[in-house]
Scaffold this motif. Structure first.
Motif, PDB file in Angstrom:
ATOM      1  N   MET A   1       0.852  -1.173   0.000  1.00 38.70           N
ATOM      2  CA  MET A   1       0.000   0.000   0.000  1.00 38.70           C
ATOM      3  C   MET A   1       0.896   1.235   0.000  1.00 38.70           C
ATOM      4  O   MET A   1       1.916   1.274   0.675  1.00 38.70           O
ATOM      5  CB  MET A   1      -0.890  -0.017   1.245  1.00 38.70           C
ATOM      6  CG  MET A   1      -1.887   1.102   1.335  1.00 38.70           C
ATOM      7  SD  MET A   1      -3.239   1.079   0.153  1.00 38.70           S
ATOM      8  CE  MET A   1      -4.080  -0.434   0.545  1.00 38.70           C
ATOM      9  N   ILE A   2       0.488   2.224  -0.769  1.00 36.39           N
ATOM     10  CA  ILE A   2       1.184   3.503  -0.829  1.00 36.39           C
ATOM     11  C   ILE A   2       0.209   4.582  -0.368  1.00 36.39           C
ATOM     12  O   ILE A   2      -0.914   4.666  -0.868  1.00 36.39           O
ATOM     13  CB  ILE A   2       1.665   3.833  -2.260  1.00 36.39           C
ATOM     14  CG1 ILE A   2       2.577   2.735  -2.793  1.00 36.39           C
ATOM     15  CG2 ILE A   2       2.367   5.199  -2.284  1.00 36.39           C
ATOM     16  CD1 ILE A   2       2.823   2.827  -4.294  1.00 36.39           C
ATOM     17  N   PRO A  34     -10.446   4.941  -9.632  1.00 34.35           N
ATOM     18  CA  PRO A  34     -10.650   3.571  -9.158  1.00 34.35           C
ATOM     19  C   PRO A  34      -9.545   3.031  -8.252  1.00 34.35           C
ATOM     20  O   PRO A  34      -9.826   2.252  -7.335  1.00 34.35           O
ATOM     21  CB  PRO A  34     -10.731   2.752 -10.455  1.00 34.35           C
ATOM     22  CG  PRO A  34     -11.206   3.727 -11.483  1.00 34.35           C
ATOM     23  CD  PRO A  34     -10.583   5.041 -11.088  1.00 34.35           C
ATOM     24  N   SER A  35      -8.313   3.442  -8.458  1.00 31.59           N
ATOM     25  CA  SER A  35      -7.206   2.900  -7.659  1.00 31.59           C
ATOM     26  C   SER A  35      -7.112   3.482  -6.253  1.00 31.59           C
ATOM     27  O   SER A  35      -6.379   2.955  -5.419  1.00 31.59           O
ATOM     28  CB  SER A  35      -5.874   3.101  -8.387  1.00 31.59           C
ATOM     29  OG  SER A  35      -5.648   4.480  -8.616  1.00 31.59           O
ATOM     30  N   VAL A  54      -4.597  12.979   1.652  1.00 28.93           N
ATOM     31  CA  VAL A  54      -3.886  11.702   1.635  1.00 28.93           C
ATOM     32  C   VAL A  54      -4.754  10.708   0.870  1.00 28.93           C
ATOM     33  O   VAL A  54      -5.963  10.615   1.104  1.00 28.93           O
ATOM     34  CB  VAL A  54      -3.612  11.177   3.063  1.00 28.93           C
ATOM     35  CG1 VAL A  54      -2.912   9.823   3.017  1.00 28.93           C
ATOM     36  CG2 VAL A  54      -2.788  12.181   3.858  1.00 28.93           C
ATOM     37  N   PHE A  55      -4.101   9.972  -0.040  1.00 26.99           N
ATOM     38  CA  PHE A  55      -4.779   8.975  -0.860  1.00 26.99           C
ATOM     39  C   PHE A  55      -4.076   7.634  -0.689  1.00 26.99           C
ATOM     40  O   PHE A  55      -2.859   7.557  -0.880  1.00 26.99           O
ATOM     41  CB  PHE A  55      -4.759   9.394  -2.335  1.00 26.99           C
ATOM     42  CG  PHE A  55      -5.449  10.707  -2.570  1.00 26.99           C
ATOM     43  CD1 PHE A  55      -6.810  10.756  -2.831  1.00 26.99           C
ATOM     44  CD2 PHE A  55      -4.749  11.901  -2.503  1.00 26.99           C
ATOM     45  CE1 PHE A  55      -7.447  11.973  -3.023  1.00 26.99           C
ATOM     46  CE2 PHE A  55      -5.376  13.121  -2.697  1.00 26.99           C
ATOM     47  CZ  PHE A  55      -6.734  13.157  -2.957  1.00 26.99           C
ATOM     48  N   ALA A  56      -4.824   6.589  -0.352  1.00 29.42           N
ATOM     49  CA  ALA A  56      -4.273   5.243  -0.216  1.00 29.42           C
ATOM     50  C   ALA A  56      -4.451   4.509  -1.544  1.00 29.42           C
ATOM     51  O   ALA A  56      -5.563   4.419  -2.077  1.00 29.42           O
ATOM     52  CB  ALA A  56      -4.978   4.484   0.901  1.00 29.42           C
ATOM     53  N   ILE A  57      -3.331   3.999  -2.066  1.00 28.20           N
ATOM     54  CA  ILE A  57      -3.304   3.353  -3.380  1.00 28.20           C
ATOM     55  C   ILE A  57      -2.549   2.031  -3.230  1.00 28.20           C
ATOM     56  O   ILE A  57      -1.529   1.970  -2.538  1.00 28.20           O
ATOM     57  CB  ILE A  57      -2.586   4.268  -4.401  1.00 28.20           C
ATOM     58  CG1 ILE A  57      -3.277   5.639  -4.458  1.00 28.20           C
ATOM     59  CG2 ILE A  57      -2.529   3.621  -5.772  1.00 28.20           C
ATOM     60  CD1 ILE A  57      -2.474   6.723  -5.137  1.00 28.20           C
ATOM     61  N   ASP A  58      -3.015   0.974  -3.901  1.00 26.75           N
ATOM     62  CA  ASP A  58      -2.436  -0.350  -3.722  1.00 26.75           C
ATOM     63  C   ASP A  58      -0.984  -0.474  -4.163  1.00 26.75           C
ATOM     64  O   ASP A  58      -0.171  -1.070  -3.464  1.00 26.75           O
ATOM     65  CB  ASP A  58      -3.242  -1.411  -4.493  1.00 26.75           C
ATOM     66  CG  ASP A  58      -4.562  -1.733  -3.825  1.00 26.75           C
ATOM     67  OD1 ASP A  58      -4.667  -1.593  -2.588  1.00 26.75           O
ATOM     68  OD2 ASP A  58      -5.504  -2.111  -4.549  1.00 26.75           O
ATOM     69  N   GLU A  65      -2.279   5.304 -12.458  1.00 26.59           N
ATOM     70  CA  GLU A  65      -3.668   5.609 -12.788  1.00 26.59           C
ATOM     71  C   GLU A  65      -4.117   6.869 -12.047  1.00 26.59           C
ATOM     72  O   GLU A  65      -4.762   7.748 -12.638  1.00 26.59           O
ATOM     73  CB  GLU A  65      -4.581   4.439 -12.409  1.00 26.59           C
ATOM     74  CG  GLU A  65      -6.041   4.752 -12.663  1.00 26.59           C
ATOM     75  CD  GLU A  65      -6.982   3.694 -12.128  1.00 26.59           C
ATOM     76  OE1 GLU A  65      -7.872   3.285 -12.899  1.00 26.59           O
ATOM     77  OE2 GLU A  65      -6.838   3.293 -10.953  1.00 26.59           O
ATOM     78  N   TYR A  66      -3.775   6.970 -10.778  1.00 26.17           N
ATOM     79  CA  TYR A  66      -4.111   8.151  -9.978  1.00 26.17           C
ATOM     80  C   TYR A  66      -3.513   9.416 -10.598  1.00 26.17           C
ATOM     81  O   TYR A  66      -4.196  10.422 -10.756  1.00 26.17           O
ATOM     82  CB  TYR A  66      -3.603   7.937  -8.549  1.00 26.17           C
ATOM     83  CG  TYR A  66      -3.526   9.192  -7.720  1.00 26.17           C
ATOM     84  CD1 TYR A  66      -4.658   9.689  -7.074  1.00 26.17           C
ATOM     85  CD2 TYR A  66      -2.335   9.888  -7.579  1.00 26.17           C
ATOM     86  CE1 TYR A  66      -4.592  10.856  -6.322  1.00 26.17           C
ATOM     87  CE2 TYR A  66      -2.259  11.043  -6.830  1.00 26.17           C
ATOM     88  CZ  TYR A  66      -3.388  11.524  -6.203  1.00 26.17           C
ATOM     89  OH  TYR A  66      -3.313  12.670  -5.464  1.00 26.17           O
ATOM     90  N   LEU A  67      -2.235   9.367 -10.950  1.00 26.13           N
ATOM     91  CA  LEU A  67      -1.554  10.546 -11.489  1.00 26.13           C
ATOM     92  C   LEU A  67      -2.131  11.020 -12.816  1.00 26.13           C
ATOM     93  O   LEU A  67      -2.135  12.215 -13.095  1.00 26.13           O
ATOM     94  CB  LEU A  67      -0.062  10.253 -11.671  1.00 26.13           C
ATOM     95  CG  LEU A  67       0.788  10.151 -10.418  1.00 26.13           C
ATOM     96  CD1 LEU A  67       2.209   9.748 -10.779  1.00 26.13           C
ATOM     97  CD2 LEU A  67       0.774  11.451  -9.635  1.00 26.13           C
TER      98      LEU A  67
END
Length: 139
Positions: A1-2, A34-35, A54-58, A65-67
């Motif tokens: 997780m990031i 979605p991510s 803050v965004f939690a991304i797998d 995808e987020y960027l």
């Protein structure tokens, strides 16, 4: 997780309605991309910044995808012109010792493909951290 985070101060004289549009756009990123697994957007307490997100991304694929998602691009376009000082950071439990460099490379790839974004971040009064152009963090 990031966990990807941003902390920022707003330029003096910024109209409240423009600030709220930018904060709502950040929240919209969390809802639309979605991510993004979880997110928080709001006042930043205990430091020199006004607000944070803050965004939690797998993983790195989700980070890309987020960027590159249109919701993120929209926030950049309406929000960055309001920002004076900006700090980005990433926290991860991934054991890869190259993770910092890989995250920085994703940001640099995005800047290289988007001259308008590069101009927006270059125009900030101060920008430091994991997403700052030209930064490479190996840990």
């Amino acid at each position: 997780m990031i966990y990807h985070g941003n902390r920022f101060t707003i330029k003096p004289g910024t109209p409240a309605e423009r600030l709220e549009q930018a904060l709502e756009s950040l929240r919209n990123q969390g809802r639309q991309i979605p991510s993004v697994r979880h997110f928080t957007v709001g006042p930043d307490y205990g430091g020199e910044y006004d607000y944070g997100a803050v965004f939690a991304i797998d993983d790195l694929d989700g980070y890309w995808e987020y960027l590159t998602h249109p919701a993120h691009l929209h926030t950049d376009r309406i929000g960055l012109p309001l920002v004076d000082k900006f700090m980005s950071f990433d926290i991860t439990d991934d054991p890869d010792p190259e993770m910092g460099a890989k995250i920085a490379a994703l940001h640099q790839r995005r800047y290289d493909s988007d001259p308008e974004l590069t101009r927006l971040v270059t125009d900030l009064g101060e920008y430091q951290g994991s997403a700052a152009p030209g930064q490479h963090h190996d840990q």
